[in-house]
Scaffold this motif. Structure first.
Motif, short mmCIF file in Angstrom:
data_model
loop_
_atom_site.label_atom_id
_atom_site.label_comp_id
_atom_site.label_asym_id
_atom_site.label_seq_id
_atom_site.Cartn_x
_atom_site.Cartn_y
_atom_site.Cartn_z
N SER A 148 0.83 -1.20 0.00
CA SER A 148 0.00 0.00 0.00
C SER A 148 0.86 1.25 0.00
CB SER A 148 -0.92 -0.01 1.23
OG SER A 148 -1.74 1.16 1.24
N ALA A 149 1.86 1.27 0.85
CA ALA A 149 2.75 2.42 0.92
C ALA A 149 3.54 2.60 -0.38
CB ALA A 149 3.71 2.27 2.10
N ALA A 150 3.98 1.48 -0.97
CA ALA A 150 4.73 1.54 -2.23
C ALA A 150 3.89 2.11 -3.36
CB ALA A 150 5.24 0.15 -2.59
N ASN A 151 2.58 1.91 -3.26
CA ASN A 151 1.65 2.47 -4.26
C ASN A 151 1.22 3.89 -3.91
OD1 ASN A 151 1.66 0.11 -5.81
ND2 ASN A 151 -0.02 -0.80 -4.65
N ASN A 152 1.90 4.46 -2.91
CA ASN A 152 1.60 5.82 -2.43
C ASN A 152 0.20 5.92 -1.85
OD1 ASN A 152 2.58 8.43 -1.91
ND2 ASN A 152 1.55 9.26 -3.71
N HIS A 153 -0.24 4.83 -1.23
CA HIS A 153 -1.52 4.80 -0.55
C HIS A 153 -1.30 4.85 0.96
CE1 HIS A 153 -3.19 2.46 -4.27
NE2 HIS A 153 -3.07 3.75 -4.49
N PHE A 154 -2.35 5.09 1.66
CA PHE A 154 -2.31 5.19 3.13
C PHE A 154 -1.90 3.84 3.73
CE2 PHE A 154 -4.26 5.11 7.35
CZ PHE A 154 -3.94 6.36 7.84
N ALA A 155 -1.05 3.88 4.77
CA ALA A 155 -0.62 2.64 5.45
C ALA A 155 -0.34 2.94 6.91
CB ALA A 155 0.62 2.07 4.78
N ARG A 156 -1.14 2.35 7.80
CA ARG A 156 -0.97 2.61 9.24
C ARG A 156 -1.34 1.40 10.07
NH1 ARG A 156 -3.29 8.07 11.21
NH2 ARG A 156 -1.43 8.66 10.02
N VAL A 157 -0.63 1.25 11.18
CA VAL A 157 -0.97 0.28 12.22
C VAL A 157 -1.31 1.07 13.47
CG1 VAL A 157 -0.16 -1.61 13.68
CG2 VAL A 157 0.62 -1.45 11.29
#
Length: 348
Positions: A148-157
């Motif tokens: 997700s982050a690599a696709n420039n999308h939101f990524a959170r835990v």
């Protein structure tokens, strides 16, 4: 304190900022997780949500509620008792087979009980539920978050436990077996933040948030024993002043789970430039990480959104390398469990 009006305004932007998130909620069938899940469904356009829980009857209520709130969403129940790591692995495998990325991993499952025997996998009962099960979800689903982050999308835990209330660990009791109830909860809190700090360093494209939700009435407080009686008595006496209303809890925790002000360290400068800081009020500027640096990727939050930093214990663990030692111990625990199952399979 971040004003509730600011939080609601930020959550209202999710329909355009994060309209169709793919989320995994571990602990979404009751309590704080459920309150937040309802706000997420109401605030987004077409979310896809995997919600993990032990009880199918609870899931039926959740499914019906979410479909009524937002019929455009997709809601998938995954039955899993996180007490056992093998159950966590099975639940994650189901998600890994269906998804290429996820945007949010929410972790709030748990209970306030003690006195149980070790699990079948040899873990302290409370440590298994409060820490080891959650950390294994992160490890297993990390590839989806990284994509997700690599696709420039939101990524959170985000872990909802007691962020900001960390105390020293016992280096001779990293399995968290020896401590009594209150001390063990402190250990679960601290080891979670230490793990998040290590994970944020290793995965700078993902943000990690450890939040303290404050006092919210949940079903998990209704159990046998002295501790439950104390909690319920305090709730009855001071609930009007102590308890955070369900809707506010949902709004606040949704903000902590999705707000731009808690960025991954890799995206900190980008976020700073996009939202600015001059003249911004609390909750509108990039938050300070646990190391005192804005946007450093790992955040411990008080119930009102105030970011905590400068904890001497946590900073010392960084400087001495104990942070990595703690995380290495966690990984070794999982390796031991895997080897145990391999031995049993070989002897079958």
């Amino acid at each position: 304190m971040i004003p509730l009006t600011t939080i609601k305004a930020a959550n209202a932007t999710l329909s355009t900022r994060l309209p169709s998130p793919i989320c995994v909620f571990v602990g979404g069938t009751t309590g704080i997780g459920f309150y937040t899940l309802k706000q997420l469904a109401a605030s987004t356009v077409s979310p896809k949500i995997y919600y993990i829980g032990r009880t199918p009857s609870n899931a039926e209520v959740v499914q019906k509620t979410l479909e009524e709130i937002n019929p455009k969403g997709t809601y998938i129940f995954v039955q899993c008792d996180i007490l056992l790591i093998k159950n966590v692995d099975k639940a994650c495998e189901e998600i890994l087979q269906k998804e290429k990325e996820i945007n949010l991993l929410w972790l709030s499952a748990g209970m306030l009980r003690s006195g149980f025997p070790d699990t079948a996998e040899g873990l302290n009962f409370m440590a298994a539920i409060s820490y080891y099960g959650h950390a294994k979800f992160i490890i297993n689903l990390l590839p989806l978050l990284k994509t997700s982050a690599a696709n420039n999308h939101f990524a959170r835990v985000i872990r909802v436990l007691a962020g900001g209330l960390e105390k020293a660990l016992d280096p001779d009791d990293l399995d968290m077996r020896k401590a009594a109830f209150i001390k063990s909860r402190q250990y679960h809190t601290t080891i979670t933040t230490v793990a998040f700090d290590c994970l944020a360093k290793e995965n700078p494209e993902i943000s990690f948030v450890h939040a303290f939700p404050g006092f919210v009435k949940t079903e998990g407080q209704n159990f046998l024993g002295l501790m439950s009686l104390v909690i319920r008595t305090l709730t009855w006496i001071g609930g009007r002043w102590l308890l955070i209303p369900e809707e506010e809890s949902g709004e606040r925790n949704l903000f902590y789970a999705t707000s731009e002000i808690y960025p991954a360290s890799q995206k900190a400068e980008e976020v700073k430039n996009s939202i600015g800081g001059d003249g911004k009020g609390e909750g509108e500027d990039v938050a300070v990480g646990l190391d005192g640096v804005k946007g450093s990727g790992c955040y411990t939050l008080h119930w009102d959104g105030t970011a905590k930093s400068g904890n001497k214990v946590l900073l010392e663990y960084r400087e001495t390398g104990f942070r990595e030692q703690v995380w290495g111990h966690t990984l070794a625990v999982y390796t031991g469990i895997e080897e145990k199952y391999k031995r049993e399979a070989g002897n079958a």
